[in-house]
Motif scaffolding. Structure first.
Motif: not given
Length: 463
Positions: A336-361
């Protein structure tokens, strides 16, 4: 009396031979079955990635995924399998404490030009072990593949897939997923289900590539805000994610060592790759709890079907490193902690103007690191190996291992993609991207009725 004793001894010997033969066949079959199960992972990535692409890029996305799978098999045969056995102690290629590593051992056990890497009725293990590890290798490339859709050149991607799948990740596996690995013997690193050696390495290799590849046309506005670029088929993406999860039962099944063989750790129960005990029963509890915890947490966080299914996979990745150690309710919480971390990390990557199309990072890289660290937080004190004087699992050891995995992934990913960029082999021209990669790279149309275009190229039996 002597004749009776001799007869009983002969009968006992016959029973032992029959039992040994049955056990050998069972072990060979066990690993053989893991391979088609892991192929489901790649069927899942194929559906997942094509669905996440716009219709004009669907076939190009699928083709590069299949090509990565195909190219990794021979390159892993000639290089990757040898690396795993030669380099556990580092670049010195010296033998480790368990005596199952080093250059000379690799020449005997994994030389691509030796007799061991071919048919032999006396060897029922090498081929199926190689096959399982080759599927692990192909999984790393598939993890990277989806993030780069709709703008990467097929040639450049194939080179990156070979580097990641047949050279980079297997070096990490030699260091941290081998009983002689220096991370294990020195730091007590524990990563049973490959949260670090597969997922974190692949995720951060992908990050290095994304920095050089750049965003898709139209992804970011001048002020840095991001636009959504939805794929053409969310149902195909969800089915793909579920297939990946089904395939991960085979992936995790292949992480155990079958008992009772000359290469086994013992005769009683299954063992981890480190020789510590594990059962399929314990794994089943924690795989299912990981699935549930990740899916529920991601759904609560996002109310998005894509992230919910990604969360299910992220939950399994979160618990994979300590799958053999956790109590099921603990596995649920970690997932569950991993499930919370994942979308938050994806939003951070996107805010860095990095286009990760499926959120693999986020899904594989960041959550993979979380899976490694979770073992240090929740399972410190367990022995890392079964040998006398072996180190125990610690948070410091897990942190050190996680840092190695991140750097081992990111640095080659960035360096090789930068080199490809300099030679013009990384990204397609803007005109091709706007037109759609299927039109310029593939002699076929994914949806001729919908796109209003006739099929191009030679007519196939399917057409």
């Amino acid at each position: 009396m002597e004749e009776q004793i001799a007869a009983l001894a002969a009968e006992l010997a016959a029973v032992k031979d029959a039992t040994a033969g049955l056990n050998r066949t069972a072990a060979e079959t066990f690993y053989y079955v893991t391979i088609p199960l892991m192929v489901l992972i790649h069927a899942g990535f194929l559906s997942y990635e094509m669905g996440a692409s716009r219709a004009k890029n669907a076939l190009a996305s699928g083709i590069k995924n299949i090509l990565a799978f195909a190219f990794i098999i021979p390159t892993f045969y000639y290089a990757g399998w040898f690396i795993y056995w030669a380099f556990p102690t580092g670049f010195s290629t010296s033998p480790g404490p368990a005596g199952i590593s080093g250059w000379d051992y690799a020449v005997g056990a994994a030389s691509p030009v030796g007799s061991v890497m071919g048919p032999s009725v006396a060897d029922s293990a090498t081929g199926v072990f190689f096959g399982a590890f080759a599927m692990f290798a192909a999984t790393t490339a598939s993890i990277m593949s989806g993030s780069l859709i709709e703008r990467i050149q097929i040639v450049g991607f194939t080179i990156l897939a070979i580097v990641l799948g047949s050279f980079v990740w297997i070096l990490g596996a030699a260091w941290g997923w081998h009983a002689d690995g220096w991370l294990v013997t020195s730091l007590g690193y524990h990563d049973f289900g490959a949260s670090g050696v597969v997922h974190a390495i692949a995720g951060f290799f992908t990050l290095g590539v994304l920095i050089n590849l750049g965003a898709r046309v139209g992804k970011f506005n001048p002020d840095g805000t991001a636009n959504s670029i939805p794929g053409h088929s969310l149902p195909a993406t969800l089915v793909g994610l579920m297939l990946i999860i089904a395939g991960f039962w085979g992936f995790l099944m292949a992480c155990v060592i079958f008992p009772g063989e000359p290469w086994s750790w013992g005769t009683g129960i299954f063992a981890t790759i480190y020789g510590t005990p594990v059962t399929l029963s314990a794994m089943t509890f924690n795989i299912l709890m990981g699935f549930a915890g990740g899916a529920i947490a991601a759904w609560v966080m996002t109310h998005d079907p894509f992230w919910m299914m990604s969360g299910a996979l992220g939950g399994i990745i979160s618990v994979a490193a300590g799958l053999d150690l956790y109590w099921p309710p603990m596995a649920f919480v970690i997932a569950a902690i991993g499930g919370v971390i994942m979308p938050l990390a994806s939003r951070y990557v996107e805010r860095r103007r990095i286009d990760d199309a499926v959120g693999a990072v986020a899904l594989h890289g960041v959550v993979g690191v979380w899976g490694v660290l979770a073992v240090g937080i929740f399972a410190s004190g367990y022995p890392a190996l079964t040998s006398d004087g072996a180190p125990v699992i610690t948070l410091v050891g897990q942190l050190g291992g996680a840092v190695v995995m991140v750097l081992l992934g990111f640095v080659p990913g960035y360096a090789v993609s930068l080199l490809l960029k300099r030679f013009g082999l990384l990204r397609v021209p803007k005109e091709a991207e706007l037109l759609g990669l299927d039109k310029v790279k593939v002699p076929a149309v994914a949806y001729p009725e919908i796109l209003g275009e006739p099929a191009r190229g030679p007519v196939t039996p399917a057409q």
